[in-house]
Scaffold this motif. Structure first.
Motif, PDB file in Angstrom:
ATOM      1  N   ASP A  50       3.361  48.564  53.378  1.00  0.00           N
ATOM      2  CA  ASP A  50       4.308  49.186  52.452  1.00  0.00           C
ATOM      3  C   ASP A  50       4.478  48.354  51.188  1.00  0.00           C
ATOM      4  OD1 ASP A  50       5.432  47.131  53.889  1.00  0.00           O
ATOM      5  OD2 ASP A  50       7.457  47.965  53.832  1.00  0.00           O
ATOM      6  N   VAL A  51       3.392  48.086  50.495  1.00  0.00           N
ATOM      7  CA  VAL A  51       3.430  47.233  49.317  1.00  0.00           C
ATOM      8  C   VAL A  51       4.326  47.827  48.246  1.00  0.00           C
ATOM      9  CG1 VAL A  51       2.058  46.315  47.409  1.00  0.00           C
ATOM     10  CG2 VAL A  51       1.178  46.227  49.754  1.00  0.00           C
ATOM     11  N   LEU A 103       6.068  33.398  43.511  1.00  0.00           N
ATOM     12  CA  LEU A 103       4.723  33.927  43.740  1.00  0.00           C
ATOM     13  C   LEU A 103       4.222  33.560  45.139  1.00  0.00           C
ATOM     14  CD1 LEU A 103       2.798  33.349  40.395  1.00  0.00           C
ATOM     15  CD2 LEU A 103       3.048  35.527  41.594  1.00  0.00           C
ATOM     16  N   GLN A 104       4.431  32.303  45.535  1.00  0.00           N
ATOM     17  CA  GLN A 104       3.940  31.871  46.835  1.00  0.00           C
ATOM     18  C   GLN A 104       4.648  32.613  47.963  1.00  0.00           C
ATOM     19  OE1 GLN A 104       4.091  27.649  47.416  1.00  0.00           O
ATOM     20  NE2 GLN A 104       3.164  27.727  49.452  1.00  0.00           N
ATOM     21  N   LEU A 105       5.953  32.766  47.845  1.00  0.00           N
ATOM     22  CA  LEU A 105       6.703  33.496  48.872  1.00  0.00           C
ATOM     23  C   LEU A 105       6.301  34.972  48.885  1.00  0.00           C
ATOM     24  CD1 LEU A 105      10.154  31.820  48.336  1.00  0.00           C
ATOM     25  CD2 LEU A 105       8.918  31.876  50.503  1.00  0.00           C
ATOM     26  N   ALA A 106       6.076  35.528  47.716  1.00  0.00           N
ATOM     27  CA  ALA A 106       5.654  36.932  47.650  1.00  0.00           C
ATOM     28  C   ALA A 106       4.316  37.132  48.334  1.00  0.00           C
ATOM     29  CB  ALA A 106       5.580  37.380  46.196  1.00  0.00           C
ATOM     30  N   VAL A 107       3.398  36.177  48.145  1.00  0.00           N
ATOM     31  CA  VAL A 107       2.091  36.272  48.795  1.00  0.00           C
ATOM     32  C   VAL A 107       2.257  36.264  50.311  1.00  0.00           C
ATOM     33  CG1 VAL A 107      -0.028  34.976  49.245  1.00  0.00           C
ATOM     34  CG2 VAL A 107       0.731  35.360  46.895  1.00  0.00           C
ATOM     35  N   LEU A 108       3.099  35.377  50.816  1.00  0.00           N
ATOM     36  CA  LEU A 108       3.329  35.326  52.268  1.00  0.00           C
ATOM     37  C   LEU A 108       3.903  36.646  52.777  1.00  0.00           C
ATOM     38  CD1 LEU A 108       4.824  31.729  52.610  1.00  0.00           C
ATOM     39  CD2 LEU A 108       2.629  32.518  53.496  1.00  0.00           C
ATOM     40  N   SER A 109       4.752  37.263  51.989  1.00  0.00           N
ATOM     41  CA  SER A 109       5.365  38.515  52.419  1.00  0.00           C
ATOM     42  C   SER A 109       4.406  39.700  52.313  1.00  0.00           C
ATOM     43  CB  SER A 109       6.608  38.804  51.568  1.00  0.00           C
ATOM     44  OG  SER A 109       7.577  37.804  51.771  1.00  0.00           O
ATOM     45  N   LEU A 110       3.491  39.644  51.367  1.00  0.00           N
ATOM     46  CA  LEU A 110       2.596  40.771  51.117  1.00  0.00           C
ATOM     47  C   LEU A 110       1.380  40.803  52.037  1.00  0.00           C
ATOM     48  CD1 LEU A 110       2.690  40.797  47.215  1.00  0.00           C
ATOM     49  CD2 LEU A 110       3.335  42.711  48.706  1.00  0.00           C
ATOM     50  N   GLN A 111       1.049  39.639  52.621  1.00  0.00           N
ATOM     51  CA  GLN A 111      -0.151  39.605  53.449  1.00  0.00           C
ATOM     52  C   GLN A 111      -0.025  40.560  54.640  1.00  0.00           C
ATOM     53  OE1 GLN A 111      -0.405  35.411  54.219  1.00  0.00           O
ATOM     54  NE2 GLN A 111      -1.857  35.046  52.547  1.00  0.00           N
ATOM     55  N   ASP A 155      11.829  46.940  45.930  1.00  0.00           N
ATOM     56  CA  ASP A 155      13.057  46.233  46.307  1.00  0.00           C
ATOM     57  C   ASP A 155      13.107  44.808  45.755  1.00  0.00           C
ATOM     58  OD1 ASP A 155      13.933  48.390  47.739  1.00  0.00           O
ATOM     59  OD2 ASP A 155      13.077  47.689  49.633  1.00  0.00           O
ATOM     60  N   PHE A 156      12.015  44.359  45.220  1.00  0.00           N
ATOM     61  CA  PHE A 156      11.871  42.974  44.798  1.00  0.00           C
ATOM     62  C   PHE A 156      12.418  42.809  43.373  1.00  0.00           C
ATOM     63  CE2 PHE A 156       8.524  39.515  43.706  1.00  0.00           C
ATOM     64  CZ  PHE A 156       9.481  38.542  43.801  1.00  0.00           C
ATOM     65  N   ALA A 188      -1.150  48.039  38.188  1.00  0.00           N
ATOM     66  CA  ALA A 188       0.276  48.348  38.003  1.00  0.00           C
ATOM     67  C   ALA A 188       1.136  47.512  38.941  1.00  0.00           C
ATOM     68  CB  ALA A 188       0.511  49.834  38.249  1.00  0.00           C
ATOM     69  N   GLU A 189       0.681  47.353  40.212  1.00  0.00           N
ATOM     70  CA  GLU A 189       1.461  46.569  41.177  1.00  0.00           C
ATOM     71  C   GLU A 189       1.459  45.087  40.788  1.00  0.00           C
ATOM     72  OE1 GLU A 189       0.691  49.170  45.245  1.00  0.00           O
ATOM     73  OE2 GLU A 189      -0.772  47.651  44.598  1.00  0.00           O
ATOM     74  N   ALA A 190       0.303  44.602  40.335  1.00  0.00           N
ATOM     75  CA  ALA A 190       0.234  43.211  39.908  1.00  0.00           C
ATOM     76  C   ALA A 190       1.156  42.958  38.724  1.00  0.00           C
ATOM     77  CB  ALA A 190      -1.196  42.842  39.539  1.00  0.00           C
TER      78      ALA A 190
END
Length: 910
Positions: A238-239, A226-234, A245-246, A210-212
């Motif tokens: 609080d995924v 996608l690349q920026l989201a990966v950097l923020s999610l690592q 908010d995204f 669901a999150e993906a």
């Protein structure tokens, strides 16, 4: 552009180990190589560069990929094409040698340079892919015109790939219709659900389905998001809150994600990113200077390891750049950061570093970005002499409007430098006003103390040269506006004002005076002025310009009928180049000029040999007009040998590559082509030429159009060859007017040509007495310098004309020499035909094709074949294709084998 190039722009980005391999996109790029152009067009952040770089490194096909990363500094066509040619030189090093000087020799890239580039690419035997990344930064009508020409004539083994944010100004519709375009757009570059899931997995981001799905839906497959989201999610706990908010469109996503990335960096890294975001390129020392700290190289390596949108620009990891989209947002954050240094301060530091590193253009750019017009003006003033020498006038012109006029007024040396740049690229509308302002500033000035008048000067010696240069550019402007009297007036003022040791200014003044005399038909005065120009150029050490002037001096002597003087001048020019390696620009023109002298004397073998020398030196060893002139000379050689079709083809090439300049075009290529058409009795085509150029026997006669009017007389005579022809009397009257005007101007080379036409016209009208008198005058004019061509051009009439002379006159050695030349030489009116009795072919090979076939059996390369045959490389290819077709083969080895079977390699036929 002969200044230093940024070699990092040729570096093919190396995909990171974690870069997702996307076979779907690579397959699309592979399909593109079957067309002329692959267009990868999408907005920022869609992964265009990454996709292209990954594809290049995965390519299994043989051949070379030439990569060029473009930026806004490459908008001048000369700069753009210099980088393109240098990138392609990895495939053929001779491209740099042959093409770059052609680009440097004019203010804009010409078809001459692009033709030479295409010829060099056509010689390659392996595929070549040229990738132009970030093309949108340079897209303009000037560059698009050249790229369109390149695309229209690309050899089949050369492929162009353009990466751009917006569609280029190219004929895309035409390419689509012809199946010559493959398009890869945002929809093709977006990550599919499967690709996005794979990317997240390999990046170590584990989301539930669901999150993906939320992330994939919100990013819409946009690579940067996608690349920026990966950097923020690592390492984020609080995924769910983050994903909630995204939201938002592309730009808001980037702003949001960059803020997220920045907020998660240590303070020192955040400050480094913001402060260095003003730089187009990053190196450790440069970053240290801008941040006023140390450790810049280590920080850049760390940023690359952490995938913070840093792209290495060389294999040694010394230079980097930020991803363009990332840099844009960083700059926006930097400008809004109240805690950091002012952006102007950062630009001032960058300017100082570039200045110390010997990169004046970048130093000026950052000084302007800092708003420091005084520093920028000082840097410009010291840089302009080198930029003018290196033919980077467009850079100067780009600065003209960047500095306030009051700052320029206070710097007369800078002001005259701006005028020089504007004049060089023909932006002349503001020049009179600028020169008026300069003269007002200089009025009453004591050169020893310019500061007393509120002026700023970096080099006092340069200030002393300004008054002479003002008059020089006034003379040039007057010449451009056809004010010949004004030209001479300002030339006189320039030579009297310029210091005795200011040789470039004095040379320029004498050259402009010569051009004004030339346009007026005063060729002896032209010769005098150009001789004085050469004296000054020799003192200045400008060898190539000396050779360029020598070409003009020789042309004038040929026009005056003084072939020996022309020959001596050209040999003198060659002597100046004997120890220079490589051959200076202009050396090839000496050989072309000697070939023209040999043609006038009917020495065809000598003419061919000089043309071969010119070809071996390459067009890079010639002045801007050499590309056209060597083809005209080759055409005349071929026409003299009877190969008229080849001659016409060469003249078409010459018209295409002709580069106009200040010199009057007194021998236009189109008129030479018309002469060959007339000789071949293709009179309707020749009449169409005369109509197109509005030529009439009643025209006012001028020296500039003299060659065209003589050609018109040839056409009129060819159409009125009988005593009853209604136009013959008009033709003879026209020839009389030409004769009188040419004789008054002392142009005895042209007078000889017209006198022979008068003899033939009188013969056609049955006026044998007049015909004999004209022939006698032609013989007197021709004998001292051994002119033969004006007689062989009328080989069919010469025996009848000679028969009108007395027996004693007929037996003179010179008459006998001319008669022998006319009977033994081939003429354009009677091309030879090859005997076909031994060929056993349905469509026999022509004599020329047999000669090509025999050479194919040797080890000569394509360019060497062209030089041997004194034709262009395109002509060799045409003959080769014809030979293959007639022999029923598809390659050189097969052609030679078949030729041996048919016994066609013998040099003599029964």
């Amino acid at each position: 552009m002969s200044g230093p190039l940024l070699t990092t722009k040729f570096f093919i980005p190396q995909p990171k180990a974690e870069t997702l391999v996307r076979p779907r996109v690579s397959d699309l790029l592979d399909q593109g190589t079957q067309a002329k152009l692959t267009l990868v067009s999408a907005q920022a952040g869609f992964g265009k560069t990454t996709a292209l770089a990954t594809w290049v490194h995965q390519r299994s096909e043989p051949g070379l990929v030439a990569w060029l990363s473009l930026d806004a500094a490459d908008t001048h066509p000369g700069t753009f094409w210099t980088y393109v040619v240098t990138a392609l030189s990895a495939a053929n090093p001779e491209l740099s040698t042959n093409v770059l000087p052609l680009l440097e020799s004019s203010t804009s890239p010409t078809q001459a340079a692009l033709t030479e580039l295409l010829n060099g690419l056509a010689e390659l035997e392996h595929p070549v892919v040229l990738v132009l990344d970030d093309y949108h930064l340079v897209d303009s009508s000037d560059i698009a015109e050249g790229v369109a020409f390149l695309l229209a004539h690309l050899p089949p083994h050369v492929h162009l790939v353009i990466g751009t944010r917006i569609d280029p100004s190219l004929p895309l519709s035409r390419l689509r219709v012809r199946g010559e375009l493959v398009e890869i757009r945002a929809a093709d570059l977006r990550f599919t659900d499967v690709e996005a899931a794979s990317y997240l997995h390999h990046a170590g981001v584990h989301l539930d389905p669901a999150e993906a799905a939320i992330l994939e839906r919100r990013t819409e497959g946009w690579a940067a998001a996608l690349q920026l989201a990966v950097l923020s999610l690592q390492n984020r706990a609080d995924v769910s809150d983050f994903l909630a908010d995204f939201a938002g469109d592309d730009r808001f996503i980037v702003d949001y994600l960059v803020e997220e990335v920045l907020s998660r960096q240590p303070q020192e890294v955040r400050e480094f990113l913001l402060r260095t975001s003003i730089l187009e390129r990053l190196s450790g020392p440069l970053c240290d200077a801008v941040t006023d700290s140390t450790g810049g190289a280590d920080t850049l390596e760390r940023l690359e390891r952490e995938n913070l949108f840093v792209v290495p620009l060389d294999a040694r990891r010394q230079w980097y750049r930020y991803h363009h989209l990332f840099a844009d947002v960083l700059r926006a954050h930097a400008s809004a950061d109240p805690t950091g240094p002012r952006l102007a301060t950062l630009h001032e530091r960058a300017s100082a570093w570039y200045h110390a590193d010997g990169q004046p253009v970048a130093a000026v750019g950052h000084a302007l970005a800092a708003g420091d017009h005084f520093r920028a003006a000082a840097l410009m003033e010291t840089a302009i002499p080198d930029l003018l020498r290196d033919r980077q006038e467009a850079t100067i012109v780009g600065w003209v409007d960047a500095v306030p006029r009051d700052v320029v007024r206070a710097r007369p040396v800078l002001a005259i430098g701006f005028v020089a740049g504007l004049m060089s690229v023909s932006h002349v509308s503001s020049i009179p006003q600028r020169l008026d302002e300069l003269e007002a500033v200089l009025a009453g000035l004591d050169p020893a103390s310019p500061a007393d008048a509120g002026l700023v000067v970096e080099d006092p010696d340069a200030l002393r040269q300004v008054p002479g240069k003002v008059q020089l550019y006034r003379a040039a402007y007057a010449l451009l506006t056809e004010d010949l009297e004004g030209t001479q007036r300002h030339v006189a003022q320039a030579t009297s004002t310029a210091a005795a040791d200011d040789h470039p200014t004095r040379a320029g003044a004498w050259g402009l005076s010569g051009l004004a005399h030339w346009r007026a038909g005063n060729i002896e005065e032209t010769h005098h002025c150009y001789s004085r120009c050469v004296e000054e150029l020799l003192k200045a050490g400008h060898l190539s310009d000396v050779l360029g002037c020598t070409t003009t001096l020789a042309d004038i002597r040929i026009a005056q009928g003084r072939l020996s003087d022309a020959e001596r001048a050209l040999h003198g020019g060659l002597a100046l180049t004997s120890s220079a390696v490589p051959a200076p620009r202009g050396t090839a023109d000496m050989h072309t000029g000697l070939a023209q002298v040999a043609l006038e004397r009917g020495l065809f073998d000598a003419a061919e040999e000089h043309v071969r020398h010119a070809q071996q030196l390459g067009e890079a060893a010639g002045m801007p007009q050499h590309a056209a002139q060597v083809r005209v000379t080759m055409a005349l050689v071929r026409a003299a040998r009877g190969d008229v079709d080849e001659a016409l083809s060469l003249l078409e090439e010459a018209e295409r590559v002709y580069v106009p300049d200040f010199k009057p075009d007194v021998h236009p290529v189109h008129a030479t082509r018309a002469r060959l058409l007339i000789a071949q009795r293709r009179l309707e085509e020749a009449r169409a030429w005369a109509d197109d150029h509005r030529l009439q026997p009643s025209d006012t006669l001028t020296y500039v159009r003299e060659y065209e009017h003589i050609t018109l007389a040839m056409l009129l005579l060819a159409g009125n060859r009988s005593p009853t022809a209604t136009g013959l009397a008009q033709t003879r009257s026209f020839l009389t007017r030409l004769h009188d005007a040419i004789q008054a101007g002392g142009r005895f080379g042209a007078l000889l040509e017209v006198t022979m036409l008068q003899a033939c016209a009188a013969l056609a009208g049955g006026d044998h007495h007049d015909a004999a008198d004209h022939l006698r005058l032609a013989l007197r004019l021709s004998a001292p310098e051994r002119f033969v061509r004006p007689f062989t051009d009328h080989a069919a009439d010469l025996p009848r004309l000679v028969a009108l002379l007395t027996p004693e006159e007929q037996r003179t050695p010179w008459v006998r020499t001319l008669c022998a030349a006319c009977s033994s030489g081939r003429s354009a009116t009677a091309p030879t035909q090859t005997k076909a009795s031994r060929q056993s072919l349905v469509d026999p090979l022509s004599e020329r094709e047999l000669e090509v076939l025999r050479l194919l059996a040797t080890d000569l390369s394509g360019p060497e074949l062209a030089r041997h045959l004194v034709v262009s490389l395109n002509t060799v290819r045409t003959h080769t294709r014809n030979v293959y077709s007639k022999l029923g083969v598809n390659g050189r080895r097969a052609a030679v084998t078949r030729a041996r079977e048919l016994d066609l390699l013998s040099r003599h036929e029964d």
